[in-house]
Design a protein around this motif. Structure first.
Motif, PDB file in Angstrom:
ATOM      1  N   TYR A 190      10.268  29.183  -6.034  1.00  0.00           N
ATOM      2  CA  TYR A 190      10.804  28.023  -5.325  1.00  0.00           C
ATOM      3  C   TYR A 190      10.332  26.676  -5.865  1.00  0.00           C
ATOM      4  CZ  TYR A 190      12.137  31.677  -2.103  1.00  0.00           C
ATOM      5  OH  TYR A 190      12.681  32.814  -1.572  1.00  0.00           O
ATOM      6  N   VAL A 191       9.230  26.643  -6.580  1.00  0.00           N
ATOM      7  CA  VAL A 191       8.720  25.377  -7.114  1.00  0.00           C
ATOM      8  C   VAL A 191       9.399  25.119  -8.462  1.00  0.00           C
ATOM      9  CG1 VAL A 191       6.650  24.179  -7.941  1.00  0.00           C
ATOM     10  CG2 VAL A 191       6.515  25.663  -5.925  1.00  0.00           C
ATOM     11  N   PRO A 192       9.935  23.918  -8.677  1.00  0.00           N
ATOM     12  CA  PRO A 192      10.538  23.620  -9.984  1.00  0.00           C
ATOM     13  C   PRO A 192       9.514  23.824 -11.107  1.00  0.00           C
ATOM     14  CG  PRO A 192      11.046  21.888  -8.408  1.00  0.00           C
ATOM     15  CD  PRO A 192      10.046  22.796  -7.743  1.00  0.00           C
ATOM     16  N   ILE A 193       9.998  24.307 -12.242  1.00  0.00           N
ATOM     17  CA  ILE A 193       9.096  24.725 -13.320  1.00  0.00           C
ATOM     18  C   ILE A 193       8.124  23.628 -13.744  1.00  0.00           C
ATOM     19  CG2 ILE A 193      10.724  24.208 -15.177  1.00  0.00           C
ATOM     20  CD1 ILE A 193       9.649  26.831 -16.525  1.00  0.00           C
ATOM     21  N   GLN A 194       8.545  22.376 -13.758  1.00  0.00           N
ATOM     22  CA  GLN A 194       7.660  21.312 -14.211  1.00  0.00           C
ATOM     23  C   GLN A 194       6.499  21.059 -13.252  1.00  0.00           C
ATOM     24  OE1 GLN A 194      10.810  20.847 -13.200  1.00  0.00           O
ATOM     25  NE2 GLN A 194      11.099  18.858 -12.218  1.00  0.00           N
ATOM     26  N   PHE A 195       6.605  21.557 -12.003  1.00  0.00           N
ATOM     27  CA  PHE A 195       5.544  21.346 -11.011  1.00  0.00           C
ATOM     28  C   PHE A 195       4.726  22.599 -10.728  1.00  0.00           C
ATOM     29  CE2 PHE A 195       8.822  18.179  -9.650  1.00  0.00           C
ATOM     30  CZ  PHE A 195       8.142  17.069 -10.120  1.00  0.00           C
ATOM     31  N   VAL A 215       4.907  10.517 -17.378  1.00  0.00           N
ATOM     32  CA  VAL A 215       3.966  11.100 -18.343  1.00  0.00           C
ATOM     33  C   VAL A 215       4.199  12.609 -18.461  1.00  0.00           C
ATOM     34  CG1 VAL A 215       1.510  11.498 -18.817  1.00  0.00           C
ATOM     35  CG2 VAL A 215       2.262   9.281 -17.983  1.00  0.00           C
ATOM     36  N   LEU A 216       4.507  13.247 -17.357  1.00  0.00           N
ATOM     37  CA  LEU A 216       4.788  14.683 -17.370  1.00  0.00           C
ATOM     38  C   LEU A 216       5.997  14.989 -18.246  1.00  0.00           C
ATOM     39  CD1 LEU A 216       4.124  17.511 -16.198  1.00  0.00           C
ATOM     40  CD2 LEU A 216       5.665  16.967 -14.309  1.00  0.00           C
ATOM     41  N   GLN A 217       7.006  14.144 -18.179  1.00  0.00           N
ATOM     42  CA  GLN A 217       8.208  14.349 -18.987  1.00  0.00           C
ATOM     43  C   GLN A 217       7.930  14.085 -20.469  1.00  0.00           C
ATOM     44  OE1 GLN A 217      11.557  11.939 -17.844  1.00  0.00           O
ATOM     45  NE2 GLN A 217      13.011  13.331 -18.791  1.00  0.00           N
ATOM     46  N   THR A 255      -4.470  17.334 -15.859  1.00  0.00           N
ATOM     47  CA  THR A 255      -4.462  17.583 -14.411  1.00  0.00           C
ATOM     48  C   THR A 255      -5.297  18.816 -14.079  1.00  0.00           C
ATOM     49  OG1 THR A 255      -2.247  16.633 -14.298  1.00  0.00           O
ATOM     50  CG2 THR A 255      -2.965  17.914 -12.407  1.00  0.00           C
ATOM     51  N   SER A 256      -5.146  19.863 -14.873  1.00  0.00           N
ATOM     52  CA  SER A 256      -5.915  21.090 -14.652  1.00  0.00           C
ATOM     53  C   SER A 256      -7.403  20.841 -14.833  1.00  0.00           C
ATOM     54  CB  SER A 256      -5.453  22.191 -15.614  1.00  0.00           C
ATOM     55  OG  SER A 256      -4.135  22.568 -15.340  1.00  0.00           O
ATOM     56  N   GLY A 257      -7.762  20.092 -15.857  1.00  0.00           N
ATOM     57  CA  GLY A 257      -9.170  19.796 -16.083  1.00  0.00           C
ATOM     58  C   GLY A 257      -9.787  19.014 -14.938  1.00  0.00           C
ATOM     59  N   ILE A 258      -9.089  17.987 -14.483  1.00  0.00           N
ATOM     60  CA  ILE A 258      -9.605  17.147 -13.395  1.00  0.00           C
ATOM     61  C   ILE A 258      -9.720  17.938 -12.102  1.00  0.00           C
ATOM     62  CG2 ILE A 258      -9.033  15.175 -11.911  1.00  0.00           C
ATOM     63  CD1 ILE A 258      -7.767  13.905 -14.507  1.00  0.00           C
ATOM     64  N   LEU A 259      -8.666  18.669 -11.745  1.00  0.00           N
ATOM     65  CA  LEU A 259      -8.699  19.411 -10.485  1.00  0.00           C
ATOM     66  C   LEU A 259      -9.668  20.593 -10.536  1.00  0.00           C
ATOM     67  CD1 LEU A 259      -4.940  19.241  -9.439  1.00  0.00           C
ATOM     68  CD2 LEU A 259      -6.875  17.986  -8.470  1.00  0.00           C
ATOM     69  N   LEU A 262       0.827  -1.206   0.000  1.00  0.00           N
ATOM     70  CA  LEU A 262       0.000   0.000   0.000  1.00  0.00           C
ATOM     71  C   LEU A 262       0.864   1.259   0.000  1.00  0.00           C
ATOM     72  CD1 LEU A 262      -2.890  -0.894   2.482  1.00  0.00           C
ATOM     73  CD2 LEU A 262      -3.024  -0.636   0.009  1.00  0.00           C
ATOM     74  N   GLY A 263       1.972   1.221   0.703  1.00  0.00           N
ATOM     75  CA  GLY A 263       2.869   2.370   0.732  1.00  0.00           C
ATOM     76  C   GLY A 263       3.553   2.599  -0.598  1.00  0.00           C
ATOM     77  N   ALA A 264       3.713   1.539  -1.363  1.00  0.00           N
ATOM     78  CA  ALA A 264       4.359   1.656  -2.658  1.00  0.00           C
ATOM     79  C   ALA A 264       3.434   2.259  -3.707  1.00  0.00           C
ATOM     80  CB  ALA A 264       4.848   0.287  -3.125  1.00  0.00           C
ATOM     81  N   LEU A 265       2.122   2.180  -3.493  1.00  0.00           N
ATOM     82  CA  LEU A 265       1.166   2.697  -4.463  1.00  0.00           C
ATOM     83  C   LEU A 265       1.351   4.192  -4.729  1.00  0.00           C
ATOM     84  CD1 LEU A 265      -1.229   2.063  -6.306  1.00  0.00           C
ATOM     85  CD2 LEU A 265      -2.728   2.543  -4.361  1.00  0.00           C
ATOM     86  N   PRO A 266       1.432   5.042  -3.707  1.00  0.00           N
ATOM     87  CA  PRO A 266       1.665   6.466  -3.999  1.00  0.00           C
ATOM     88  C   PRO A 266       2.985   6.721  -4.724  1.00  0.00           C
ATOM     89  CG  PRO A 266       0.932   6.197  -1.743  1.00  0.00           C
ATOM     90  CD  PRO A 266       1.183   4.827  -2.289  1.00  0.00           C
ATOM     91  N   ARG A 267       4.016   5.977  -4.372  1.00  0.00           N
ATOM     92  CA  ARG A 267       5.307   6.150  -5.053  1.00  0.00           C
ATOM     93  C   ARG A 267       5.210   5.750  -6.515  1.00  0.00           C
ATOM     94  NH1 ARG A 267       7.188   4.217  -0.150  1.00  0.00           N
ATOM     95  NH2 ARG A 267       7.442   2.109  -0.940  1.00  0.00           N
ATOM     96  N   ARG A 268       4.507   4.648  -6.791  1.00  0.00           N
ATOM     97  CA  ARG A 268       4.337   4.218  -8.185  1.00  0.00           C
ATOM     98  C   ARG A 268       3.498   5.224  -8.968  1.00  0.00           C
ATOM     99  NH1 ARG A 268       3.202  -1.134  -6.071  1.00  0.00           N
ATOM    100  NH2 ARG A 268       1.044  -0.763  -6.658  1.00  0.00           N
ATOM    101  N   ALA A 269       2.454   5.739  -8.334  1.00  0.00           N
ATOM    102  CA  ALA A 269       1.608   6.738  -9.001  1.00  0.00           C
ATOM    103  C   ALA A 269       2.411   8.002  -9.306  1.00  0.00           C
ATOM    104  CB  ALA A 269       0.391   7.074  -8.134  1.00  0.00           C
ATOM    105  N   LEU A 270       3.220   8.437  -8.355  1.00  0.00           N
ATOM    106  CA  LEU A 270       4.059   9.618  -8.577  1.00  0.00           C
ATOM    107  C   LEU A 270       5.070   9.369  -9.685  1.00  0.00           C
ATOM    108  CD1 LEU A 270       4.979  12.479  -7.830  1.00  0.00           C
ATOM    109  CD2 LEU A 270       6.458  11.436  -6.088  1.00  0.00           C
ATOM    110  N   ALA A 271       5.688   8.187  -9.680  1.00  0.00           N
ATOM    111  CA  ALA A 271       6.663   7.855 -10.722  1.00  0.00           C
ATOM    112  C   ALA A 271       5.993   7.846 -12.097  1.00  0.00           C
ATOM    113  CB  ALA A 271       7.316   6.504 -10.435  1.00  0.00           C
ATOM    114  N   GLN A 272       4.788   7.310 -12.164  1.00  0.00           N
ATOM    115  CA  GLN A 272       4.056   7.281 -13.432  1.00  0.00           C
ATOM    116  C   GLN A 272       3.687   8.697 -13.867  1.00  0.00           C
ATOM    117  OE1 GLN A 272       3.834   4.796 -15.317  1.00  0.00           O
ATOM    118  NE2 GLN A 272       2.322   5.426 -16.818  1.00  0.00           N
ATOM    119  N   TYR A 273       3.240   9.518 -12.923  1.00  0.00           N
ATOM    120  CA  TYR A 273       2.904  10.911 -13.245  1.00  0.00           C
ATOM    121  C   TYR A 273       4.139  11.650 -13.769  1.00  0.00           C
ATOM    122  CZ  TYR A 273       1.566  15.774 -12.742  1.00  0.00           C
ATOM    123  OH  TYR A 273       1.325  17.103 -12.994  1.00  0.00           O
ATOM    124  N   LEU A 274       5.274  11.461 -13.119  1.00  0.00           N
ATOM    125  CA  LEU A 274       6.505  12.135 -13.557  1.00  0.00           C
ATOM    126  C   LEU A 274       6.933  11.670 -14.948  1.00  0.00           C
ATOM    127  CD1 LEU A 274       8.540  12.120 -10.228  1.00  0.00           C
ATOM    128  CD2 LEU A 274       7.363  14.050 -11.300  1.00  0.00           C
TER     129      LEU A 274
END
Length: 195
Positions: free
Chosen positions: A169-174, A28-30, A40-44, A14-26
């Protein structure tokens, strides 16, 4: 001992799920930065409108009113076609035009965002939303006359410290994601200015 060991493995999964989701998001973002930020903007944005409707229903005595699915749909369209792409390119432009090594870069970026981008983006928001709600140019102009100045003042109060942190302070991609997370509550406020 075996059940405890399997429970520990399940909890680790269960703890690995957020890490995998973040890795997948990064990833796709790249690969697809504009599309990822648009989605992301549309959903949020849609979720922010749902949140606004829930808050409005809670304030009313009659809570039997159903969710207006048109609202989240309009916000999703606006977020996908306007917020995500425009913000992506604005932050790139800002980074190129005012690089970090320029004297007073943080203040210059903040002023560019607050005095140019924020008013233009807010004006676009009211006009596009009026159109998506089925209004004509006169309805859009009336909405701008009645709600633009109070919304811009609130925008300056709420978004100035947020954008100072974001553009410096936030990296441009985020940056778009960071702004979208804050915008959940901002769109709830804007929706409260609606009908």
């Amino acid at each position: 001992m075996a059940p405890a060991a399997s429970r520990l493995r399940a909890e680790a999964g269960l703890g690995a799920l957020p890490r995998r989701a973040l890795a997948q998001y990064l990833r796709v973002l790249q690969l697809y930065p504009v599309l990822t930020k648009a989605a992301t903007s549309g959903i949020l944005s849609a979720f922010g409108n749902v949140l606004a409707q829930m808050i409005k229903q809670r304030k009313k005595e009659n809570c039997s009113q159903k969710l207006d699915v048109g609202g989240p749909l309009r916000y999703a369209i606006y977020g996908f076609f306007f917020t995500g792409p425009l913000s992506h390119f604005f932050y790139l432009f800002m980074e190129h035009w005012i690089p970090p090594e320029v004297p007073w870069a943080g203040l210059k970026r903040l002023l560019l965002d607050r005095l140019l981008f924020a008013p233009a983006f807010l004006l676009l928001f009211f006009l596009v939303m009026s159109f998506l709600e089925g209004g004509d140019a006169a309805a859009g102009a009336a909405k701008v006359r009645s709600a633009f100045w109070p919304a811009l003042q609130m925008n300056w109060r709420v978004w100035t410290p947020v954008q100072f942190i974001n553009v410096n302070y936030v990296p441009i991609q985020f940056r778009v994601l960071f702004a979208n997370l804050v915008a959940l509550f901002w769109y709830a406020y804007l929706a409260s200015l609606g009908k």
